[in-house]
Write an enzyme that holds these catalytic residues in place. Structure first.
Site, PDB file in Angstrom:
ATOM      1  N   LYS A   1     -16.225  -7.555   9.540  1.00  0.00           N
ATOM      2  CA  LYS A   1     -15.845  -6.193   9.161  1.00  0.00           C
ATOM      3  C   LYS A   1     -16.861  -5.622   8.176  1.00  0.00           C
ATOM      4  CE  LYS A   1     -10.826  -6.868   9.621  1.00  0.00           C
ATOM      5  NZ  LYS A   1      -9.569  -7.045   8.854  1.00  0.00           N
TER       6      LYS A   1
ATOM      7  N   SER B   1      -3.454 -10.723  -3.756  1.00  0.00           N
ATOM      8  CA  SER B   1      -2.777  -9.505  -3.307  1.00  0.00           C
ATOM      9  C   SER B   1      -3.367  -8.951  -2.024  1.00  0.00           C
ATOM     10  CB  SER B   1      -2.815  -8.434  -4.402  1.00  0.00           C
ATOM     11  OG  SER B   1      -4.144  -8.191  -4.818  1.00  0.00           O
TER      12      SER B   1
ATOM     13  N   ARG C   1     -11.147 -16.520  -0.809  1.00  0.00           N
ATOM     14  CA  ARG C   1      -9.900 -16.214  -1.506  1.00  0.00           C
ATOM     15  C   ARG C   1      -9.863 -17.013  -2.808  1.00  0.00           C
ATOM     16  NH1 ARG C   1      -7.057 -12.022  -0.067  1.00  0.00           N
ATOM     17  NH2 ARG C   1      -6.774 -12.754   2.075  1.00  0.00           N
TER      18      ARG C   1
ATOM     19  N   ARG D   1     -10.932   1.499  13.394  1.00  0.00           N
ATOM     20  CA  ARG D   1     -12.115   1.602  12.528  1.00  0.00           C
ATOM     21  C   ARG D   1     -13.428   1.678  13.293  1.00  0.00           C
ATOM     22  NH1 ARG D   1     -10.013  -2.956   8.296  1.00  0.00           N
ATOM     23  NH2 ARG D   1      -8.633  -1.604   7.048  1.00  0.00           N
TER      24      ARG D   1
ATOM     25  N   ARG E   1      13.928  -2.727   8.853  1.00  0.00           N
ATOM     26  CA  ARG E   1      14.252  -3.489   7.643  1.00  0.00           C
ATOM     27  C   ARG E   1      14.192  -2.624   6.389  1.00  0.00           C
ATOM     28  NH1 ARG E   1      10.367  -8.421   6.326  1.00  0.00           N
ATOM     29  NH2 ARG E   1       8.995  -6.638   5.931  1.00  0.00           N
ATOM     30  N   SER E   2      13.254  -1.668   6.340  1.00  0.00           N
ATOM     31  CA  SER E   2      13.086  -0.854   5.129  1.00  0.00           C
ATOM     32  C   SER E   2      13.765   0.510   5.216  1.00  0.00           C
ATOM     33  CB  SER E   2      11.599  -0.665   4.822  1.00  0.00           C
ATOM     34  OG  SER E   2      10.945   0.009   5.885  1.00  0.00           O
TER      35      SER E   2
ATOM     36  N   GLN F   1     -11.825 -12.744  -3.423  1.00  0.00           N
ATOM     37  CA  GLN F   1     -10.731 -11.854  -3.092  1.00  0.00           C
ATOM     38  C   GLN F   1      -9.391 -12.382  -3.602  1.00  0.00           C
ATOM     39  OE1 GLN F   1     -13.033 -10.908   1.037  1.00  0.00           O
ATOM     40  NE2 GLN F   1     -10.901 -10.240   1.014  1.00  0.00           N
TER      41      GLN F   1
ATOM     42  N   CYS G   1     -10.869  -3.198   2.584  1.00  0.00           N
ATOM     43  CA  CYS G   1     -10.974  -3.097   1.124  1.00  0.00           C
ATOM     44  C   CYS G   1     -12.313  -3.610   0.594  1.00  0.00           C
ATOM     45  CB  CYS G   1      -9.825  -3.845   0.461  1.00  0.00           C
ATOM     46  SG  CYS G   1      -9.635  -5.566   1.017  1.00  0.00           S
TER      47      CYS G   1
ATOM     48  N   VAL H   1       0.839  -1.203   0.000  1.00  0.00           N
ATOM     49  CA  VAL H   1       0.000   0.000   0.000  1.00  0.00           C
ATOM     50  C   VAL H   1       0.869   1.247   0.000  1.00  0.00           C
ATOM     51  CG1 VAL H   1      -1.777   1.286   1.247  1.00  0.00           C
ATOM     52  CG2 VAL H   1      -1.911  -1.205   1.104  1.00  0.00           C
TER      53      VAL H   1
ATOM     54  N   HIS I   1     -10.438  -7.329  -6.260  1.00  0.00           N
ATOM     55  CA  HIS I   1     -11.470  -8.145  -5.614  1.00  0.00           C
ATOM     56  C   HIS I   1     -12.791  -8.026  -6.376  1.00  0.00           C
ATOM     57  CE1 HIS I   1      -8.693  -8.785  -2.491  1.00  0.00           C
ATOM     58  NE2 HIS I   1      -9.213  -8.070  -1.517  1.00  0.00           N
TER      59      HIS I   1
END
Length: 335
Positions: A213, A159, A234, A99, A38-39, A156, A129, A12, A241
């Site tokens: 959700k 990814s 999935r 949320r 790490r990044s 879905q 999503c 994202v 999706h």
């Protein structure tokens, strides 16, 4: 205008950068990227300039930040929310951390943009999503008659499980073709040549968290008593999706009226010519901004029912794009 991206190296986070490159009307003077140990040190281009990822720490790095786009997981969002918002930055959070908090608006701009102006904790939550694309489509029907019930089955893509999940699906296909045992790590079972009716953990009522959700978030976003029953599946698709949606409304709505509302609603593209085999599919929707709707028809099992098919890129509209659209709306409408 100073923008921060937290989780810049993730799927994202990378989509945030892609969208900022695309949406030149979204003006900012400074951009700063944050990530994990790490990044940290990774470098990325945005609008022709190279940016280096800084280590996310509890310090004063957010002192001059106006908007922080966060996508580093719920635990990171909870840990760093106070640090990010301490000096007034508006945190638009892509995780599940806030949320359902009463004092945090849950926003899809096409549906409830004005909720974004009431963020006492300086946090706005980005919905899940699957919920985002569904409520964009539902809002077109809600304009015509109140929606009482929704049944939805989701399809879905890999990814949704992140970059490693996409890589695993690709690897499984190659391994099976080579006659090897497929690697199974990211999902409960092999995804290649299969579908898995299980996303996230199961709850006490035998629905998964992903399914719940969709129930809870839809009601909060739409300020509605709508009842939502979901089955989340999935499928071996790489990106975008799909959802098969049935709605029951208070008053009967004609297919023609529904199609007209879909066609005229913000953020929706109507692709509904079934006799010519025109309908949305993830193969052609991946990488695009809108929510696509097709297969609009009467539900022959319910007088006040409609059924339709809905497809959207869950990394774009289902995550990064929705967050940036929130930021754009807030900038334009803040008092």
């Amino acid at each position: 205008m100073k923008i921060a991206i937290i989780g810049a190296s993730g799927a994202v986070g990378q989509e945030f950068l892609t969208i900022l490159n695309e949406r030149e009307d979204f003006h900012f003077d400074e951009l700063v990227l944050f990530g994990s140990p790490r990044s940290a040190g990774s470098k990325y281009l945005c609008r022709g300039k190279e940016y280096e990822v800084k280590l996310l720490q509890h310090n004063d790095d957010f002192k001059d930040v106006d908007i922080a786009l966060t996508s580093a997981g719920a635990s990171t969002s909870k840990e760093f929310a106070e640090t990010i918002t301490k000096y007034g930055a508006l945190m638009i959070d892509n995780s599940s951390a806030f949320r359902m908090d009463d004092d945090v608006p849950l926003v899809v701009p096409e549906v409830n943009a004005e909720d974004a102006l009431n963020a006492p904790r300086r946090i706005i939550a980005n919905p899940n999503c699957t919920t985002i694309q569904m409520v964009v489509a539902l809002q077109a029907i809600e304009k015509l008659s109140h929606i009482k019930r929704v049944h939805v089955a989701t399809y879905q893509s890999a990814s949704g499980g992140g970059a490693q999940a996409m890589a695993e699906l690709e690897a499984q296909h190659a391994q099976i073709i080579a006659g090897e045992e497929p690697t199974v790590e990211k999902f409960a079972y092999q995804l290649a040549y299969n579908v898995i009716p299980h996303i996230d953990i199961f709850t006490e009522n035998d629905y998964t968290k992903e399914e719940m959700k969709m129930y809870n978030e839809t009601r909060k976003i739409m300020h509605s008593d709508v009842e939502v029953s979901a089955t989340c599946v999935r499928v071996p698709v790489m990106r975008a999706h799909s959802e098969s949606i049935w709605v029951e409304t208070a008053e009967e709505i004609s297919v023609e009226a529904a199609r007209k509302s879909f066609a005229e609603s913000e953020g929706i593209v109507l692709m509904d010519q079934p006799l010519d085999k025109v309908y949305p599919m993830p193969l052609f929707v991946a990488g695009k901004d809108p929510v696509y709707v097709g297969r609009v028809r009467k539900d022959i099992a319910s007088k006040n029912g409609l059924a339709f098919w809905c497809v959207a890129d869950q990394i774009k509209k289902g995550a990064a794009l929705n967050a940036i659209q929130i930021a754009e709306w807030v900038i334009k409408n803040r008092k």
